[in-house]
Design a protein around this motif. Sequence first.
Motif, PDB file in Angstrom:
ATOM      1  N   ASN A   1       0.806  -1.220   0.000  1.00  0.00           N
ATOM      2  CA  ASN A   1       0.000   0.000   0.000  1.00  0.00           C
ATOM      3  C   ASN A   1       0.843   1.276   0.000  1.00  0.00           C
ATOM      4  OD1 ASN A   1      -2.954  -0.926   0.316  1.00  0.00           O
ATOM      5  ND2 ASN A   1      -1.909  -2.075   1.943  1.00  0.00           N
ATOM      6  N   GLU A   2       2.041   1.200  -0.607  1.00  0.00           N
ATOM      7  CA  GLU A   2       2.942   2.361  -0.697  1.00  0.00           C
ATOM      8  C   GLU A   2       3.235   2.959   0.678  1.00  0.00           C
ATOM      9  OE1 GLU A   2       1.388   5.100  -3.561  1.00  0.00           O
ATOM     10  OE2 GLU A   2       1.618   3.705  -5.219  1.00  0.00           O
ATOM     11  N   THR A   3       3.335   2.093   1.669  1.00  0.00           N
ATOM     12  CA  THR A   3       3.596   2.527   3.035  1.00  0.00           C
ATOM     13  C   THR A   3       5.060   2.899   3.218  1.00  0.00           C
ATOM     14  OG1 THR A   3       1.871   0.991   3.759  1.00  0.00           O
ATOM     15  CG2 THR A   3       3.327   1.878   5.462  1.00  0.00           C
ATOM     16  N   LYS A   4       5.285   3.998   3.954  1.00  0.00           N
ATOM     17  CA  LYS A   4       6.646   4.423   4.297  1.00  0.00           C
ATOM     18  C   LYS A   4       6.935   4.025   5.731  1.00  0.00           C
ATOM     19  CE  LYS A   4       5.206   7.122   0.847  1.00  0.00           C
ATOM     20  NZ  LYS A   4       3.806   7.098   0.353  1.00  0.00           N
ATOM     21  N   CYS A   5       8.181   3.670   6.015  1.00  0.00           N
ATOM     22  CA  CYS A   5       8.531   3.178   7.343  1.00  0.00           C
ATOM     23  C   CYS A   5       9.743   3.894   7.909  1.00  0.00           C
ATOM     24  CB  CYS A   5       8.803   1.679   7.302  1.00  0.00           C
ATOM     25  SG  CYS A   5       7.316   0.682   7.074  1.00  0.00           S
ATOM     26  N   THR A   6       9.738   4.077   9.229  1.00  0.00           N
ATOM     27  CA  THR A   6      10.835   4.702   9.961  1.00  0.00           C
ATOM     28  C   THR A   6      11.205   3.797  11.121  1.00  0.00           C
ATOM     29  OG1 THR A   6      10.015   6.918   9.409  1.00  0.00           O
ATOM     30  CG2 THR A   6      11.565   6.751  11.246  1.00  0.00           C
ATOM     31  N   ALA A   7      12.423   3.256  11.095  1.00  0.00           N
ATOM     32  CA  ALA A   7      12.876   2.364  12.163  1.00  0.00           C
ATOM     33  C   ALA A   7      13.258   3.181  13.391  1.00  0.00           C
ATOM     34  CB  ALA A   7      14.055   1.529  11.690  1.00  0.00           C
TER      35      ALA A   7
END
Length: 377
Positions: free
Chosen positions: A47-53
Motif C-alpha cells: 500500500n505504498e507505506t513508508k517506514c521509519t525504524a
Amino acid sequence: MWKVELFAPNYDEKESKAVNEVLDSGWLTMGERTKEFEKNFSFMLGNETKCTALSSATAALHIALMSLGIGEGDEVIIPALTFVADINVVRIVGAVPVLADCTSYNDWNMSAQTIAQEITEKTKAVIIVHFAGYPCQMDEIVALCKEKGIALIEDVAHAPGASYKGQKCGTFGDYGCFSFFTNKNLSVGEGGMLSSKSLELDQQGKYFRSHGMTSLTLDRHKGRAITYDIAQSGLNYRIDEIRSSLGLVQLSKLEEANKNRKKLVEHYIQNLKEIEEITIPFLELENIESAYHIFPILLDKNINRVAFIQALKKEGIQSSIHYPTFKNFTAFKNLNLNMAPIAEDISSRELTLPLYPTMSFKQVELVCNTIKKIINR
C-alpha cells in the motif's frame, strides 16, 4: 528451570552472522542496514507505506501523538486491555486517556461501537491494539474516525504480518506502531517501526526520530552532506545497525514463523476446547489473518489465578498475564479512569500460555495435559 518457557527467540546462525558483519563494518549507528530494513518492511506492508525504524514501539507511539499535534487537554481513546505504553504516551504529551472496552468475551479488541461510546468534543485520536495478533474490525473503525475527524493510530506491537480483508495491519490509520521487543514475533531485543502512507507524516516521524535534523551522520560520513539544518525540534529515537541487521533476518523469517504459530494455536485449541473451566477467545472471527503473537485463555471465575500460575510453575510451565488493569497501578489510581467492565473482568482472569515458532506439538501437549491435571485435582 522451565520444561516449557513462555517465549524463546527464533534465532540461529543467520542472526549471529548478521551482527558480526555489522561489527566488522565499523559502522554501528543508524546506516545502510537500517535503510534496507525500512525498505523491506515497507514492501511487506504494501500500500505504498513508508517506514521509519526506531528504538521502540513506545517511541513510535510518542512520535505519532506529537506529529498529529495531540497535546494538553485533548482526549485520546485507548483500549482498556493493553500494555501501559499506550496510556503512558498519552499522559506524556499532556492528553487525557479514555478507555474503550473490549467488544465481547470472544473478541477482546475494541470496536467501533465501544470507541463511539467514549467520543466527546475533546476526542482528538484513537489508539487501537490488535490484541494477541488478531486484527480489529477495521472497516467500521476507519469509517468512524473519518466521520468524526479523529486521528487513528494502530498499535501493531502484537500483529506484524497480520491482515484484515487482505490489507496488512499498520496501514489503516494515520500511523502504525510496531514493536520488536525480545518476545515479539519479530525480535531484535529493543526496537520499533513507525509506518504511514502519508509523505508528510512520514517526514514528521523522521524529524522527530533524530533531533529534527535534515541530514544524518551517515550522509555526512558518505560525503552526501557537509552540514545540516534543524527543521523542527526532535528527539533521539534512533535504532542502530546491530538491531536493524537482526531485524532484516527476523523479517525474512516472519511469514513462516507466523504460520508455525498458527499451527501451534490450532493444536492448543484442539487440546483445550473441551475444558469447561477455560474459555478460548478469538474463535471464528471473520475477515482476519492473525499473527498469533500470544495464546491467551480466560480462566473460570472459581479458579484462583495466582495459585494456578504457581501450580504451572511447579510443573515447569511458564505463564504470564496480558494485562493487569490500569486501575491496579499506583501511577493511575488517581486518574478517575472510566469503567470498562468486560476488559476489567478479562484482566482479572486472563492467563497467557507459552507460544513461540520453534515450539513443538509435544510441548503444547505437555502444557495442555498439565492444565488438565491441575484443574482435575
